[in-house]
Design a protein around this motif. Structure first.
Motif, PDB file in Angstrom:
ATOM      1  N   LEU A  67       8.516  -5.083   2.868  1.00 24.55           N
ATOM      2  CA  LEU A  67       6.983  -3.386   2.460  1.00 24.55           C
ATOM      3  C   LEU A  67       7.971  -2.828   0.939  1.00 24.55           C
ATOM      4  N   CYS A  68       6.208  -2.834   0.495  1.00 24.61           N
ATOM      5  CA  CYS A  68       6.104  -1.938  -0.877  1.00 24.61           C
ATOM      6  C   CYS A  68       5.529  -1.245  -1.598  1.00 24.61           C
ATOM      7  N   HIS A  69       5.313  -0.133  -2.267  1.00 23.39           N
ATOM      8  CA  HIS A  69       4.646   1.635  -1.627  1.00 23.39           C
ATOM      9  C   HIS A  69       4.024   1.470  -3.436  1.00 23.39           C
ATOM     10  N   SER A  70       4.714   0.693  -4.398  1.00 23.31           N
ATOM     11  CA  SER A  70       4.433   0.841  -6.187  1.00 23.31           C
ATOM     12  C   SER A  70       4.113  -0.914  -6.458  1.00 23.31           C
ATOM     13  N   LEU A  71       3.931  -0.907  -7.478  1.00 27.00           N
ATOM     14  CA  LEU A  71       3.574  -1.772  -8.194  1.00 27.00           C
ATOM     15  C   LEU A  71       4.914  -2.245  -8.772  1.00 27.00           C
ATOM     16  N   ASN A  72       6.030  -0.840  -9.143  1.00 28.13           N
ATOM     17  CA  ASN A  72       7.337  -1.314 -10.000  1.00 28.13           C
ATOM     18  C   ASN A  72       7.781  -1.832  -8.315  1.00 28.13           C
ATOM     19  N   ASP A  73       7.892  -1.525  -6.833  1.00 32.86           N
ATOM     20  CA  ASP A  73       8.628  -1.772  -5.698  1.00 32.86           C
ATOM     21  C   ASP A  73       7.613  -3.510  -5.650  1.00 32.86           C
ATOM     22  N   LEU A  74       6.497  -3.960  -6.008  1.00 30.81           N
ATOM     23  CA  LEU A  74       6.044  -5.502  -6.302  1.00 30.81           C
ATOM     24  C   LEU A  74       7.119  -5.892  -7.438  1.00 30.81           C
ATOM     25  N   ASN A  75       7.357  -5.748  -8.237  1.00 31.28           N
ATOM     26  CA  ASN A  75       7.463  -6.320  -9.733  1.00 31.28           C
ATOM     27  C   ASN A  75       8.463  -7.000  -9.717  1.00 31.28           C
ATOM     28  N   LYS A  76       9.847  -6.101  -8.137  1.00 35.65           N
ATOM     29  CA  LYS A  76      11.180  -5.738  -7.809  1.00 35.65           C
ATOM     30  C   LYS A  76      11.351  -7.398  -7.545  1.00 35.65           C
ATOM     31  N   ILE A  77      10.159  -7.917  -6.599  1.00 31.83           N
ATOM     32  CA  ILE A  77      10.116  -9.120  -5.676  1.00 31.83           C
ATOM     33  C   ILE A  77      10.068 -10.245  -6.818  1.00 31.83           C
ATOM     34  N   SER A  78      10.391 -10.967  -6.703  1.00 31.63           N
ATOM     35  CA  SER A  78      10.292 -12.109  -7.309  1.00 31.63           C
ATOM     36  C   SER A  78       9.156 -13.710  -7.207  1.00 31.63           C
ATOM     37  N   ASN A 111       0.649  -1.129   0.260  1.00 35.42           N
ATOM     38  CA  ASN A 111      -0.162  -0.396  -0.223  1.00 35.42           C
ATOM     39  C   ASN A 111       0.555   1.100   0.141  1.00 35.42           C
ATOM     40  N   HIS A 112       0.305   2.627  -0.319  1.00 32.47           N
ATOM     41  CA  HIS A 112       0.978   3.526  -0.049  1.00 32.47           C
ATOM     42  C   HIS A 112       2.122   4.283   0.681  1.00 32.47           C
ATOM     43  N   PHE A 113       1.930   2.934   2.031  1.00 36.58           N
ATOM     44  CA  PHE A 113       2.257   3.995   3.484  1.00 36.58           C
ATOM     45  C   PHE A 113       2.568   2.606   3.756  1.00 36.58           C
ATOM     46  N   SER A 114       2.975   1.275   3.646  1.00 34.97           N
ATOM     47  CA  SER A 114       3.491   0.383   4.420  1.00 34.97           C
ATOM     48  C   SER A 114       4.381   0.515   5.130  1.00 34.97           C
ATOM     49  N   TYR A 115       5.059   1.156   5.009  1.00 31.72           N
ATOM     50  CA  TYR A 115       5.826   1.203   5.640  1.00 31.72           C
ATOM     51  C   TYR A 115       5.984   2.584   7.527  1.00 31.72           C
ATOM     52  N   ASN A 116       5.509   3.794   6.903  1.00 27.35           N
ATOM     53  CA  ASN A 116       4.805   4.055   8.059  1.00 27.35           C
ATOM     54  C   ASN A 116       3.606   2.870   8.903  1.00 27.35           C
TER      55      ASN A 116
END
Length: 758
Positions: free
Chosen positions: A311-322, A271-276
């Motif tokens: 923790l991902c904040h965008s689809l680009n972050d998610l695409n980096k995960i295998s 989600n957009h604020f998963s880290y927080n």
């Protein structure tokens, strides 16, 4: 004295709409929650707008939009200006919910209902409380009403509100509570409440029977393992900062088990604020279950220090995960956010799985999938997203922005020129160099009326740098967080294990020269929409992680609580009927089942009415001082009038009591019972009334102060050497017997002074 208690069901009554209720205790109006649905129904705002300026306080139960989603709109757009009360986690997590909700909709279309500033403004007004902390409402002279938050389970910081009118009524507002202990939360504590005067609760789960926790967890893990082993991805639809904590903690524990077979796969929260959200969860362990608190206090291991959850904040972050991977994505209704985007991408693959963890409103994508499943059927969806401008559109935008910037610069220059001194008043010589120095011509005589004590010497221009720091005192340098759009090439060296990142292009010389003038510019974007036909081949399954008490537990809790009166609000008509029949038959309580827009009169005594006095009547009253108050005899007539809601300016509302109002709202709630004076010939005669409860022992002390001897004998107070006798009779009156004398009249006068005679 019994208080007048009314409840207006603005939303969330006899249906599944979000909860929002206006509770009136005498003259005090308290808003219980202010949830908004997934579609942002405009009828809700139309209804609450009529009452927003009469609200004295707002009580928030949970941090999700279903319970506080309309708060930014009420504060930012409708001008709600009153104290707002919530627990500390509801304050912190509620912000994360609303930020993520705003971003989810903003990335799909031009969302203008409220802004991020409206969210900040609304949450700045929240007064943060701890559990069992009693607070007296301030203002309007109603300090005798206290509110107390109690644990409700369901979500972190979830609250059951106890509202007490001191010495009279105790009202309990308990909705969506959970009595069961979970991994990260304790259950509610309704058993501590002893037969409240009024209970406001919901019947959402009256017919719903939950699976056992162990069977539910096994069902989830079976689905995840089967999907991952088939090389498919798992989309788990969760909220932003509430129920997601239970799932995240549970799945990370499963991944830590080496025998689970999950270590080969990826686990992420999106989600957009998963880290927080996770950082806030780490700092709020004291609001969680006893088990987590003991673990944290003993081994000092924070249960939300995840080892496998990424923790991902965008689809680009998610695409980096295998892949294959399990993704906990927001939002649960799938009307917006990452769940909708991932559904569009993953629905067609039969190896993938979609797990819905909570029920949403009718008409949402999640509800449609829940009721109809997948099974290869085709769904036509509006696919909307925000993209950056390119080509001719970008050039037009930059040209327009450039012209706007030049215009604003010219306007600013004109303002600066008009505010500076004219050449006729002051001659200046400008020395041009690295810095501009203003030199005053000292040979010129001062033209002002007052003499100057000293000359103004030449100074270099100085600009004070404003230091911005966070809540811990750390100085924030904005330049450290500036994003540079610089490309990279990855060059592999066969003789070395590491890789080097080399910039594609160096920073231009012009940027070096003008780096002090660098301005952060938001990339221009637009929203595009298309209609897309999606074939749902992925497996769709509902696994309940709502964290609410089921129907059987709800009825049992009501039997133990035994409230005198019950208002059953949110739920289907069938569910409300089940709860109301149980309360009447098993508890013997008065039950109210209002529909949306209804006003429930839950006053204990049905013969009590609320009236208003006219100024003409009050001016005729003759008040007498009693023991604790001033009282007067009043003869009046009851008339029904209508109050006029007159708007003054843009935001001020006031009530005007007139004989013939110019504008009348045709509403039963707007009618007033008013006491008007009678004509003098119509006032009936009445006997004098003595108001007080006099104790003879107290009157004996008064007689001693006036040097009158008295003594008790056989319950009779004898005065003046036994010539006068004062005694109380069964009716509560005081009788006086004896010979007529000066002492008789003196004692009688003192006796009259102890009463307010009207």
């Amino acid at each position: 004295m019994t208080s007048i208690i009314k409840l207006l069901a603005i939303s969330g009554s006899s249906d599944e709409s979000p909860p929002c209720y206006l509770l009136q205790v005498d003259e005090v109006r308290i808003l219980l929650d202010c949830g908004w649905d997934e579609k942002f129904d405009p009828n809700f705002i139309k209804e609450i707008k009529r009452h927003v300026h009469t609200i004295d306080a707002v009580l928030l139960s949970y941090p999700d939009p279903f319970h506080l989603g309309a708060l930014p709109y009420l504060v930012g757009k409708l001008g709600l200006n009153c104290p707002i009360y919530a627990t500390i986690p509801v304050y912190k997590m509620g912000q994360m919910f609303m930020y993520d909700l705003y971003m989810s909709h903003y990335n799909m279309y031009d969302f203008e209902l409220f802004s991020l500033d409206d969210i900040d403004t609304a949450f700045e007004r929240i007064i943060q409380l701890k559990y069992n902390q009693s607070v007296a409402l301030k203002g309007k002279g109603y300090g005798t009403i206290t509110i107390t938050p109690l644990p409700a389970g369901h979500m972190i910081g979830g609250t059951i509100w106890k509202i007490i009118k001191v010495g009279e009524e105790d009202i309990v507002y308990a909705a969506d509570f959970n009595h069961k202990k979970e991994r990260h939360l304790n259950g509610c504590e309704l058993e501590k409440l002893q037969r409240p005067s009024l209970l406001i609760t919901d019947a959402y789960n009256a017919k719903y029977q939950q699976a056992r926790r162990r069977a539910r967890d096994e069902k989830l893990m079976t689905n995840i393992l089967q999907t991952l082993r088939n090389n498919g991805n798992v989309l788990v639809c969760v909220d932003t900062a509430g129920r997601v904590l239970e799932l995240a903690h549970m799945l990370d524990q499963f991944w830590r088990n080496k025998d689970s077979g999950l270590l080969a796969y990826s686990l992420a929260i999106l989600n957009h604020f998963s880290y927080n959200v996770i950082e806030f969860a780490k700092s709020q362990i004291e609001w969680m279950s006893d088990k987590l608190m003991k673990s944290f206090e003993g081994a000092r291991n924070n249960p939300f220090q995840f080892k496998h959850l990424q923790l991902c904040h965008s689809l680009n972050d998610l695409n980096k995960i295998s892949s294959p991977k399990v993704v906990l994505a927001s939002t649960p209704d799938m009307e917006s956010g990452f769940t909708r985007e991932l559904f569009v991408q993953w629905a067609a693959n039969p190896n993938n799985s979609i797990i819905i963890t909570s029920r949403s409103s009718q008409g949402t994508l999640a509800r449609d999938l829940l009721e109809n499943g997948g099974n290869g059927r085709k769904i036509e969806l509006d696919v909307r997203r925000r993209v950056e401008l390119e080509g001719a559109e970008l050039e037009d935008y930059m040209r327009t922005e450039g012209e706007r910037h030049k215009l604003s610069k010219l306007i600013k220059q004109d303002i600066d020129d008009s505010s500076s001194d004219s050449d006729d008043d002051l001659e200046m010589n400008i020395i041009t160099g690295k810095h501009d120095i203003v030199v005053r011509n000292e040979s010129m005589a001062h033209s002002g009326f007052f003499k100057t004590s000293r000359k103004q010497h030449v100074m270099f221009p100085f600009y004070e740098e404003k230091i911005k720091s966070d809540e811990y005192g750390e100085i924030i340098q904005l330049e450290d967080y500036k994003m540079l759009d610089v490309g990279f090439d990855v060059v592999m060296d066969d003789n070395k294990e590491n890789t080097q990142q080399v910039k594609i292009e160096d920073i231009k010389k012009e940027s070096d020269k003008n780096k002090n003038d660098c301005v952060l510019v938001e990339k221009p974007t637009k929203c595009i929409s298309s209609r897309k036909l999606i074939e749902v081949n992925a497996q769709v399954q509902f696994i309940d992680f709502e964290g609410r008490s089921d129907g059987g537990s709800l009825l049992q809790i009501l039997s133990q609580l035994r409230p005198r009166r019950i208002v059953v609000v949110r739920g289907s008509p069938e569910n409300i009927d089940i709860v109301s029949k149980h309360c009447v038959q098993s508890i013997g309580a008065r039950v109210f089942t209002p529909k949306k827009g209804d006003i429930v009169d839950a006053t204990t005594e049905t013969h009590i009415y609320q009236v208003r006095l006219t100024e003409a009547l009050v001016s005729q009253l003759f008040f007498q001082r009693g023991k604790d108050a001033e009282i007067a005899w009043m003869d009046s007539a009851v008339v029904v009038r209508k109050k006029q809601i007159a708007a003054v300016g843009a935001t001020l509302d006031m009530e005007v009591d007139q004989e013939e109002p110019t504008e009348v709202i045709d509403d039963e709630d707007q009618k007033l019972l008013t006491l008007a004076p009678l004509e003098e010939e119509d006032i009936p005669p009445h006997n004098s009334v003595f108001v007080n409860e006099l104790k003879l022992s107290d009157f004996k002390q008064i007689l001693q102060k006036h040097n009158i001897n008295s003594e008790f004998s056989g319950g009779v107070l004898w005065c003046s050497n036994g010539t006068l006798a004062l005694k109380r009779v069964d009716t509560g009156k005081v009788t006086m017997e004896g010979c007529l004398s000066e002492d008789y009249y003196k004692i009688r006068e003192l006796l009259y002074e102890q009463y307010a005679i009207i």
